[in-house]
Write a protein that holds these residues in place. Structure first.
Motif, PDB file in Angstrom:
ATOM      1  N   PHE A   1       0.814  -1.228   0.000  1.00  0.00           N
ATOM      2  CA  PHE A   1       0.000   0.000   0.000  1.00  0.00           C
ATOM      3  C   PHE A   1       0.848   1.279   0.000  1.00  0.00           C
ATOM      4  N   GLY A   2       2.110   1.172  -0.428  1.00  0.00           N
ATOM      5  CA  GLY A   2       2.975   2.366  -0.501  1.00  0.00           C
ATOM      6  C   GLY A   2       3.647   2.695   0.817  1.00  0.00           C
ATOM      7  N   MET A   3       3.526   1.802   1.806  1.00  0.00           N
ATOM      8  CA  MET A   3       4.056   2.123   3.132  1.00  0.00           C
ATOM      9  C   MET A   3       5.464   1.578   3.296  1.00  0.00           C
ATOM     10  N   GLY A   4       6.430   2.453   3.074  1.00  0.00           N
ATOM     11  CA  GLY A   4       7.820   2.041   3.241  1.00  0.00           C
ATOM     12  C   GLY A   4       8.719   2.811   2.311  1.00  0.00           C
ATOM     13  N   ASN A   5      10.016   2.638   2.496  1.00  0.00           N
ATOM     14  CA  ASN A   5      10.967   3.296   1.603  1.00  0.00           C
ATOM     15  C   ASN A   5      12.049   2.327   1.155  1.00  0.00           C
ATOM     16  N   SER A   6      11.702   1.027   1.070  1.00  0.00           N
ATOM     17  CA  SER A   6      12.716   0.011   0.752  1.00  0.00           C
ATOM     18  C   SER A   6      12.258  -1.006  -0.295  1.00  0.00           C
TER      19      SER A   6
ATOM     20  N   GLY B   1      11.960   2.949  -1.844  1.00  0.00           N
ATOM     21  CA  GLY B   1      10.555   2.628  -2.079  1.00  0.00           C
ATOM     22  C   GLY B   1       9.677   3.819  -1.790  1.00  0.00           C
ATOM     23  N   SER B   2       8.390   3.630  -2.000  1.00  0.00           N
ATOM     24  CA  SER B   2       7.789   2.334  -2.230  1.00  0.00           C
ATOM     25  C   SER B   2       7.749   1.921  -3.700  1.00  0.00           C
ATOM     26  N   SER B   3       8.080   2.831  -4.626  1.00  0.00           N
ATOM     27  CA  SER B   3       8.024   2.453  -6.048  1.00  0.00           C
ATOM     28  C   SER B   3       9.331   1.761  -6.491  1.00  0.00           C
TER      29      SER B   3
ATOM     30  N   SER C   1       3.670   6.151  -7.705  1.00  0.00           N
ATOM     31  CA  SER C   1       2.967   7.115  -6.859  1.00  0.00           C
ATOM     32  C   SER C   1       3.938   7.571  -5.785  1.00  0.00           C
ATOM     33  N   ASP C   2       3.754   8.806  -5.340  1.00  0.00           N
ATOM     34  CA  ASP C   2       4.670   9.402  -4.368  1.00  0.00           C
ATOM     35  C   ASP C   2       3.823  10.112  -3.327  1.00  0.00           C
ATOM     36  N   THR C   3       3.874   9.596  -2.104  1.00  0.00           N
ATOM     37  CA  THR C   3       3.112  10.193  -1.003  1.00  0.00           C
ATOM     38  C   THR C   3       4.055  11.016  -0.134  1.00  0.00           C
ATOM     39  N   GLY C   4       5.261  10.449   0.090  1.00  0.00           N
ATOM     40  CA  GLY C   4       6.254  11.180   0.887  1.00  0.00           C
ATOM     41  C   GLY C   4       7.661  10.947   0.372  1.00  0.00           C
ATOM     42  N   GLY C   5       7.780  10.499  -0.886  1.00  0.00           N
ATOM     43  CA  GLY C   5       9.118  10.280  -1.445  1.00  0.00           C
ATOM     44  C   GLY C   5       9.239   9.018  -2.281  1.00  0.00           C
ATOM     45  N   SER C   6       8.132   8.310  -2.453  1.00  0.00           N
ATOM     46  CA  SER C   6       8.184   6.975  -3.062  1.00  0.00           C
ATOM     47  C   SER C   6       8.670   6.919  -4.499  1.00  0.00           C
ATOM     48  N   ILE C   7       8.656   8.046  -5.200  1.00  0.00           N
ATOM     49  CA  ILE C   7       9.238   8.057  -6.541  1.00  0.00           C
ATOM     50  C   ILE C   7      10.673   8.552  -6.451  1.00  0.00           C
TER      51      ILE C   7
ATOM     52  N   SER D   1      -5.933   4.490  -2.709  1.00  0.00           N
ATOM     53  CA  SER D   1      -5.449   5.502  -1.759  1.00  0.00           C
ATOM     54  C   SER D   1      -4.637   4.910  -0.623  1.00  0.00           C
ATOM     55  N   TYR D   2      -3.511   5.583  -0.355  1.00  0.00           N
ATOM     56  CA  TYR D   2      -2.763   5.348   0.882  1.00  0.00           C
ATOM     57  C   TYR D   2      -3.108   6.529   1.796  1.00  0.00           C
ATOM     58  N   ALA D   3      -2.682   7.746   1.429  1.00  0.00           N
ATOM     59  CA  ALA D   3      -3.032   8.946   2.192  1.00  0.00           C
ATOM     60  C   ALA D   3      -3.415   9.998   1.152  1.00  0.00           C
TER      61      ALA D   3
ATOM     62  N   THR E   1       4.843  15.326  11.646  1.00  0.00           N
ATOM     63  CA  THR E   1       3.605  15.818  11.028  1.00  0.00           C
ATOM     64  C   THR E   1       3.135  14.822   9.980  1.00  0.00           C
ATOM     65  N   TYR E   2       4.076  14.424   9.104  1.00  0.00           N
ATOM     66  CA  TYR E   2       3.738  13.507   8.016  1.00  0.00           C
ATOM     67  C   TYR E   2       3.225  12.176   8.561  1.00  0.00           C
ATOM     68  N   TYR E   3       3.976  11.577   9.489  1.00  0.00           N
ATOM     69  CA  TYR E   3       3.591  10.238   9.940  1.00  0.00           C
ATOM     70  C   TYR E   3       2.288  10.253  10.743  1.00  0.00           C
ATOM     71  N   THR E   4       1.944  11.396  11.344  1.00  0.00           N
ATOM     72  CA  THR E   4       0.635  11.480  12.007  1.00  0.00           C
ATOM     73  C   THR E   4      -0.474  11.534  10.955  1.00  0.00           C
TER      74      THR E   4
ATOM     75  N   ARG F   1       0.814  -1.845  11.745  1.00  0.00           N
ATOM     76  CA  ARG F   1       1.370  -0.845  12.674  1.00  0.00           C
ATOM     77  C   ARG F   1       0.766   0.527  12.368  1.00  0.00           C
ATOM     78  N   ARG F   2       0.701   0.858  11.103  1.00  0.00           N
ATOM     79  CA  ARG F   2       0.228   2.196  10.735  1.00  0.00           C
ATOM     80  C   ARG F   2      -1.283   2.347  10.963  1.00  0.00           C
ATOM     81  N   ILE F   3      -2.028   1.278  10.718  1.00  0.00           N
ATOM     82  CA  ILE F   3      -3.480   1.361  10.979  1.00  0.00           C
ATOM     83  C   ILE F   3      -3.696   1.631  12.479  1.00  0.00           C
TER      84      ILE F   3
ATOM     85  N   ASN G   1      14.721   7.901   7.007  1.00  0.00           N
ATOM     86  CA  ASN G   1      15.231   7.958   5.621  1.00  0.00           C
ATOM     87  C   ASN G   1      14.414   8.903   4.740  1.00  0.00           C
ATOM     88  N   ASP G   2      13.218   9.267   5.197  1.00  0.00           N
ATOM     89  CA  ASP G   2      12.339  10.117   4.382  1.00  0.00           C
ATOM     90  C   ASP G   2      12.508  11.595   4.699  1.00  0.00           C
ATOM     91  N   VAL G   3      13.514  11.913   5.512  1.00  0.00           N
ATOM     92  CA  VAL G   3      13.589  13.284   6.036  1.00  0.00           C
ATOM     93  C   VAL G   3      13.699  14.364   4.946  1.00  0.00           C
TER      94      VAL G   3
HETATM   95  N1  GLN Z   1       8.335   6.198   3.024  1.00  0.00           N
HETATM   96  C1  GLN Z   1       7.158   7.001   3.134  1.00  0.00           C
HETATM   97  C2  GLN Z   1       6.070   6.224   3.825  1.00  0.00           C
HETATM   98  O1  GLN Z   1       6.280   5.124   4.156  1.00  0.00           O
HETATM   99  C3  GLN Z   1       6.723   7.460   1.780  1.00  0.00           C
HETATM  100  C4  GLN Z   1       6.099   6.386   0.980  1.00  0.00           C
HETATM  101  C5  GLN Z   1       5.376   6.890  -0.231  1.00  0.00           C
HETATM  102  O2  GLN Z   1       5.682   7.968  -0.767  1.00  0.00           O
HETATM  103  N2  GLN Z   1       4.385   6.130  -0.677  1.00  0.00           N
HETATM  104  O3  GLN Z   1       5.010   6.688   4.044  1.00  0.00           O
END
Ligand code: GLN
Length: 506
Positions: A86-91, A172-174, A192-198, A224-226, A329-332, A378-380, A461-463
């Protein structure tokens, strides 16, 4: 490249979660080859989001992006790419289908031995490797209800395979998308890029990765992820390809309520050189991080020096004080949105359904605990807390306010007009045209190290990539050396200007 070759390369690096078997009319045409991240709905094959819970899910409709690409008649879709669930991760280690490997760190001799032994992955030293209990072979899917089972191949998890300890993550996540480009399986990848995935996997594979302004490319059919951050983007080795694909997809879509209206899309033919003055580039002081690798700092200094010498550019330090609150802020926000978005996966309407039932628990409990991976659960849980009466004001609302402050701070340092905010709020005559900063503070970590880092450490890693995501700004990863890249960030709505100036940086 033949279907056999694509399968063989994909198996080695675990690139695709499904591969299209081309129809007769799709063979031999001089088209751009594309891959689609597996969170975009398509009718021809499964859309899994890298999750067990959608393992067999076939969408009844195509996402707008896929429809536009197919209708253009100029692209061929090769397959759908692996991703963090679901796009959750950076690896791209958090996938039900196993990790995607970074081709920049695979030794040629390993590939040869793998090829001879016909195994997915054969490390040189078995003692020095980690066993992952999944492996990918592509086969025709068994279940053919309602779709043509001859039209695509799906991975079947068969045997254990091992990963050499020297392997590094792809980001990741792409990750599958970046691998498909890095391995020349396609000309471009849709991600898709929510916080850096591309941008992060593009950086780790030394490719260009473009995250447009939020709302610029339709999200219709992107699972949708976020949703307040999810942005469709493009990875390629060639900027002109990104330009061409962006022009195909850059249009208003009434099916996406967050799609930007036509009059909010700056289409001025990206003449990045303002005339009468130099191009102004800002370097945020908040990004001078202690943990940044010395080599990356040096490469940034070299890049800025080269730009300065060209006499076309002036460089300024700029300050965006709230950058330091971006990660919490982002992770909340993303966990809150995800906890709500993922509630639809209950085993009743979509995909996987566990066949065990309990007398005491709701029917969907077993399905969700088996269907989702660790990180998603964990995120849910985190997001459910932030949206509960205990956490709403102290977490969710606070994060929302911090995000607004960050958006205003970014806005105040650009010379161009923000295409959604009122004229009076920014438009700083002394402002900068672009912001430049590294995409990552370090080179990609070893897979073995990454497995032993805590989830919170991995979020660090997403800083660099998260701040422009929170503000929805158009951002390009411009590669610079092996697994190093710089982000070129522009004002909201000025996507062509970012694409054009990327040519100067490259
Ligand atoms: N690594 C961030 C996260 O896990 C960004 C992932 C993304 O852009 N889909 O939320």
């Amino acid at each position: 490249m033949s279907l056999k070759q694509i399968q063989s390369v994909s198996r080695r690096y675990n690139v695709f979660t499904s591969i299209r078997v081309p129809r007769k009319d799709e063979v031999g045409l001089a088209k751009l080859r594309a891959s689609i991240k597996d969170n975009f709905a398509t009718i021809r094959e499964t859309t899994t989001c890298g999750s067990r819970i959608l393992n067999d899910y076939i969408s009844p409709f195509n996402s707008t992006v896929v429809r536009l690409l197919e209708q253009s008649g100029t692209t061929t879709i090769v397959g759908k790419t692996n991703m963090d669930e679901f796009g959750m991760g950076n690896s791209t280690l958090n996938s039900f289908y196993g990790p995607t490997l970074n081709p920049l760190y695979v030794q040629e001799e390993d590939i040869v031995s793998e090829y001879k032994e016909k195994k997915f992955w054969t490390p040189k030293a078995k003692a020095d490797s980690k066993v992952i209990n999944k492996s990918v072979l592509y086969e025709k899917p068994q279940d053919s209800e309602g779709y043509d089972e001859n039209s695509y191949l799906k991975p079947v998890m068969k045997q254990n395979y091992t990963i050499d300890k020297q392997m590094r993550i792809i980001g990741g996540s792409s990750g599958g998308a970046a691998a498909s480009v890095a391995l020349d399986l396609v000309d471009f990848a849709i991600g898709s890029d929510t916080g850096g995935s591309i941008r992060l996997p593009a950086c780790y594979t030394s490719t260009f990765g473009f995250k447009p302004s939020y709302g610029r490319i339709s999200r219709w059919g992107l699972i949708s992820y976020a949703q307040s951050l999810d942005t469709v983007g493009i990875i390629s080795k060639k900027l002109p390809v990104i330009d061409k694909v962006f022009r195909m997809l850059d249009r208003y879509d009434s099916a996406d309520p967050t799609s930007l209206a036509e009059n909010k899309r700056v289409r001025e033919e990206g003449n990045w050189y303002p005339g009468g003055r130099k191009v102004r580039i800002g370097v945020p002081v908040e990004f001078r991080l202690g943990n940044m690798r010395v080599e990356i700092k040096q490469e940034l200094v070299d890049l800025l020096t080269r730009l300065k010498r060209s006499k076309l550019v002036e460089i300024y330090p700029v300050s965006v004080p709230s950058i330091k609150y971006s990660l919490p802020t982002y992770y909340t926000l993303v966990t809150s949105e995800a906890s709500s978005n993922l509630s639809r996966f209950d085993g009743i309407r979509y995909g996987y359904r566990a066949d065990e039932f309990s007398e005491t628990e709701p029917e969907f409990t077993v399905t969700r605990s088996k269907g989702f991976g660790e990180e998603v659960k964990r995120r849910i849980t985190l997001g459910t807390f932030s949206l509960s009466s205990y956490g709403f004001d102290s977490h969710f609302m606070k994060a929302t306010k911090l995000r607004s402050i960050l958006i205003n701070e970014f806005n105040s340092i650009f010379i161009d007009k923000h295409m959604l905010l009122p004229e009076t709020s920014g438009n700083n005559k002394k402002g900068v045209d672009f912001i430049i900063c590294p995409t990552s503070v370090d080179k990609p970590p070893l897979i073995s190290d990454y497995y032993s880092t805590s989830p919170v450490e991995s979020y660090l890693n997403d800083v660099m990539t998260i701040p422009p995501s929170l503000a929805g700004l158009p951002t390009m990863n411009v590669p610079c050396g092996k697994s190093t890249g710089f982000q070129l960030i522009g004002q909201f709505g000025w996507d062509y200007k970012v694409m054009k100036f990327s040519e100067v940086l490259a």
